[in-house]
Motif scaffolding. Structure first.
Motif, PDB file in Angstrom:
ATOM      1  N   ILE A 423       0.810  -1.115   0.026  1.00 47.83           N
ATOM      2  CA  ILE A 423       0.044   0.031   0.065  1.00 47.83           C
ATOM      3  C   ILE A 423       0.998   1.296   0.134  1.00 47.83           C
ATOM      4  O   ILE A 423       0.639   2.140  -0.749  1.00 47.83           O
ATOM      5  N   GLN A 424       1.905   1.221   0.817  1.00 48.59           N
ATOM      6  CA  GLN A 424       2.848   2.437   0.702  1.00 48.59           C
ATOM      7  C   GLN A 424       3.492   2.686  -0.484  1.00 48.59           C
ATOM      8  O   GLN A 424       3.639   3.700  -0.774  1.00 48.59           O
ATOM      9  N   ASN A 430       1.413  10.040  -2.845  1.00 42.48           N
ATOM     10  CA  ASN A 430       0.318  10.503  -2.334  1.00 42.48           C
ATOM     11  C   ASN A 430       0.153   9.973  -1.061  1.00 42.48           C
ATOM     12  O   ASN A 430      -0.736   9.323  -0.696  1.00 42.48           O
ATOM     13  N   PRO A 431       0.800  10.769   0.126  1.00 36.33           N
ATOM     14  CA  PRO A 431       0.426  10.121   1.552  1.00 36.33           C
ATOM     15  C   PRO A 431      -0.694  10.087   2.077  1.00 36.33           C
ATOM     16  O   PRO A 431      -1.109   9.341   2.790  1.00 36.33           O
ATOM     17  N   ALA A 434      -2.485   7.288   0.590  1.00 34.26           N
ATOM     18  CA  ALA A 434      -1.881   5.979   1.405  1.00 34.26           C
ATOM     19  C   ALA A 434      -2.434   5.734   2.944  1.00 34.26           C
ATOM     20  O   ALA A 434      -2.585   4.756   3.207  1.00 34.26           O
ATOM     21  N   GLN A 435      -2.643   6.929   3.647  1.00 36.88           N
ATOM     22  CA  GLN A 435      -3.073   6.834   4.863  1.00 36.88           C
ATOM     23  C   GLN A 435      -4.620   6.234   4.747  1.00 36.88           C
ATOM     24  O   GLN A 435      -5.087   5.460   5.551  1.00 36.88           O
ATOM     25  N   GLN A 436      -5.285   6.840   3.959  1.00 29.30           N
ATOM     26  CA  GLN A 436      -6.541   6.547   3.964  1.00 29.30           C
ATOM     27  C   GLN A 436      -6.882   4.919   3.361  1.00 29.30           C
ATOM     28  O   GLN A 436      -7.451   4.049   4.066  1.00 29.30           O
ATOM     29  N   ALA A 437      -5.876   4.536   2.735  1.00 28.22           N
ATOM     30  CA  ALA A 437      -5.881   3.143   2.300  1.00 28.22           C
ATOM     31  C   ALA A 437      -5.504   2.037   3.285  1.00 28.22           C
ATOM     32  O   ALA A 437      -6.014   1.071   3.650  1.00 28.22           O
TER      33      ALA A 437
END
Length: 590
Positions: A423-424, A430-431, A434-437
């Motif tokens: 995922i990272q 797009n941080p 990435a956090q949402q995912a």
């Protein structure tokens, strides 16, 4: 240990523990675990050579002429003998009164040792003005350093001395000073009575006033037991000296910040004290008007002095009797509390609240519970070092369910490390996405990123309480753990004295326990390290594994050995728990 060192240790523990946990979350799969109102100023008194010069003058010819501003002259013949007067109750104390000044110059506590000798609560730096003394005028006035006559007493616990004085050697202004000491069997509290009477003109006030004071009672240069390097890094972990006062509803600590200029307080204190880590000397004034003086200045043997004085306001009658109570003993709560209820002490005193001298906080109740557990283990096996280890094991076992949950939560995060890494990588540009995912991934798989951290934080109150217990528990003072090595759990273990001081570090001795602690911490990091993490994770892991334990090593180098025995024991038990939790799922899976 001072408050700054304590704060540094607590913050370091929090940082290293949370750091290890966050490390396992951000860079899986790794599972490491791991307070004053006034400034005290002042000097102990006038320049020692000046005071001694005045003292020499006073003990000279009676007919010598002196100006009132220079002091008072003793009248009459000197006593035939000035041999020190010894006293003892045979169980709790023994002491010495010097007839020169009728000053208490030694008060030894027979139940507490300083090496092979009893602790002497009155510190002797080799100067001539030592102990519990009286001075004309203010705190730095003329010492009553002349021979006093001994007066017979029918009470074996009372020692009484007197001498006549006159300003400017004028017999028409003569007055008598009588100093009486009353010692009680098996009591650390005794009484000093100062009686001043006009003998030349019985109807007039004795001409003893200098400026705004008549006389002062002074404890100088500080309290015992003897210390070798007060203020050094080593000594801060073992003992300290500070000024304390009590107003009747709150304790006030006055820090030593400006030697050479005394801190004078007009507050009406219940008592004032020179306080150490394990012993205190507190002076409880009578009902007369007093001001308190706190002063610091280098002693004759080069240490920091901590002198406290009570300055008596001008007298108002032809005869004045002031009674002071002095507590000179250990800082054991059960002993200090005796002076809260009149039926518990020989003097019938109440409400002194001397037990506030013992440091405490919001977790004092928890510390007291742990203390009872420590005493229980000591009762079973009479060795305080073994008792510390057994108490540490018990607490770790009680918290094993939380520890296990923490380790399992962290391991579960490790199992999904590849997916989280994908995922990272997928959203590395797009941080936010990435956090949402990652949040969606956590929710889908029932993961809690803080699951490994919160159970550990719950244990911190116990850590802080155990820190306070092993750092301050009076019974650890002088307690031997391993003969020839750890001979006193209240001090650092010393296996070699360098004979010099290492610059910057301030080390003059080699301690072994800090190295054992460092080895245990590094071994723990090695056991929990996983070689399969990424470069960034590896860099963070090395920082956690090596840098913080090394910093901690320097912070803990001079702490009492009882603390390090606890810390090393905790590391070892935690490693055993870690290995067990890591192996148990493998057996279950097989």
């Amino acid at each position: 240990m001072d408050k700054r060192t304590l704060l540094a240790i607590i913050l370091s523990v929090i940082v290293i523990t949370i750091g290890f946990t966050i490390q396992s979350i951000l860079y899986p799969p790794v599972t490491p675990e791991t307070a004053t109102t006034e400034s005290n100023q002042g000097s102990q008194g006038a320049d020692s050579s000046e005071v001694q010069e005045r003292s020499d003058e006073n003990s000279g010819e009676v007919n010598a002429s002196q100006d009132v501003s220079q002091g008072f002259i003793a009248l009459g013949d000197d006593p035939g003998s000035t041999s020190p007067v010894s006293f003892s109750d045979g169980a709790v104390y023994e002491g010495v009164i010097d007839p020169v000044g009728a000053s208490l110059i030694s008060f030894k506590l027979l139940e507490h040792r300083d090496g092979e000798d009893p602790v002497d609560i009155l510190y002797d730096d080799g100067s001539d003005l030592v102990g519990l003394r009286t001075r004309f005028g203010g705190w730095n006035g003329q010492d009553m350093n002349v021979p006093f006559h001994r007066q017979a007493s029918t009470d074996p616990g009372v020692l009484r001395f007197y001498r006549d004085f006159a300003p400017n050697n004028d017999p028409e202004k003569a007055f008598r000073i009588t100093k009486s000491y009353h010692f009680y069997p098996e009591e650390y509290m005794f009484e000093l009575t100062v009686e001043i009477e006009n003998i030349a003109e019985p109807s007039k006030i004795p001409p003893i006033q200098i400026a705004d004071n008549s006389y002062s009672v002074v404890v100088t240069p500080q309290i015992g037991p003897r210390i070798t390097a007060l203020g050094s890094a080593r000594q801060r972990g073992v003992d300290y000296r500070r000024f304390m006062a009590y107003t009747g509803d709150k304790r006030i600590e006055l820090k030593n910040s400006n030697p050479g200029s005394p801190e004078v307080r007009e507050d009406r204190f219940t008592w004032v004290a020179v306080d150490g880590k394990y012993f205190s000397l507190a002076v409880i004034p009578g009902n007369a008007e007093f001001s308190s003086v706190f002063s610091t200045e280098q002693t004759k043997d080069g240490l920091q002095g901590n002198a406290v004085a009570l300055e008596r306001a001008p007298l108002s009658g032809s005869k004045q009797i002031d009674t002071y109570r002095i507590y000179a003993g250990p800082k054991k709560p059960e002993t200090l509390k005796q002076y809260n209820l009149p039926q518990n002490n020989e003097l019938g005193l109440r409400g002194l609240d001397l037990d506030v001298l013992v440091d405490g906080g919001m977790l004092t109740w928890l510390e007291n519970i742990l203390k009872e557990g420590l005493k229980l283990f000591y009762y079973i096996i009479p060795n305080w070092g073994v008792a510390i280890i057994l108490l540490t094991i018990l607490v770790k076992l009680l918290f094993y369910p939380l520890t296990k949950k923490s380790l399992e939560s962290t391991r579960k995060m490790q199992e999904f490390a590849p997916q989280l890494k994908e995922i990272q990588e997928k959203h590395k540009d797009n941080p936010q996405k990435a956090q949402q995912a990652q949040a969606e991934f956590y929710k889908k798989n029932g993961l809690n990123p803080l699951g490994g951290c919160l159970p550990i934080l719950i244990q911190f109150p116990f850590f802080i309480a155990m820190y306070g217990l092993f750092n301050n528990h009076f019974d650890l003072r002088g307690a031997m753990f391993i003969p020839g090595w750890i001979t006193d759990l209240s001090t650092a273990d010393t296996i070699l004295n360098f004979g010099f001081t290492i610059p910057i570090l301030g080390w003059s001795e080699l301690h072994l326990l800090p190295f054992i602690y460092l080895a245990s911490q590094l071994l723990y990091g090695k056991i929990t390290q996983n070689p399969g993490q990424g470069a960034a994770g590896g860099k963070q892991a090395k920082m956690m594994m090596f840098a913080l334990p090394i910093v901690f090593f320097f912070v803990l180098y001079n702490v009492p050995s009882g603390l390090l025995v606890y810390w090393i024991s905790q590391n070892i038990v935690t490693m055993v728990q870690q290995i067990w939790v890591n192996k148990h799922p493998k057996k279950k899976k097989a």
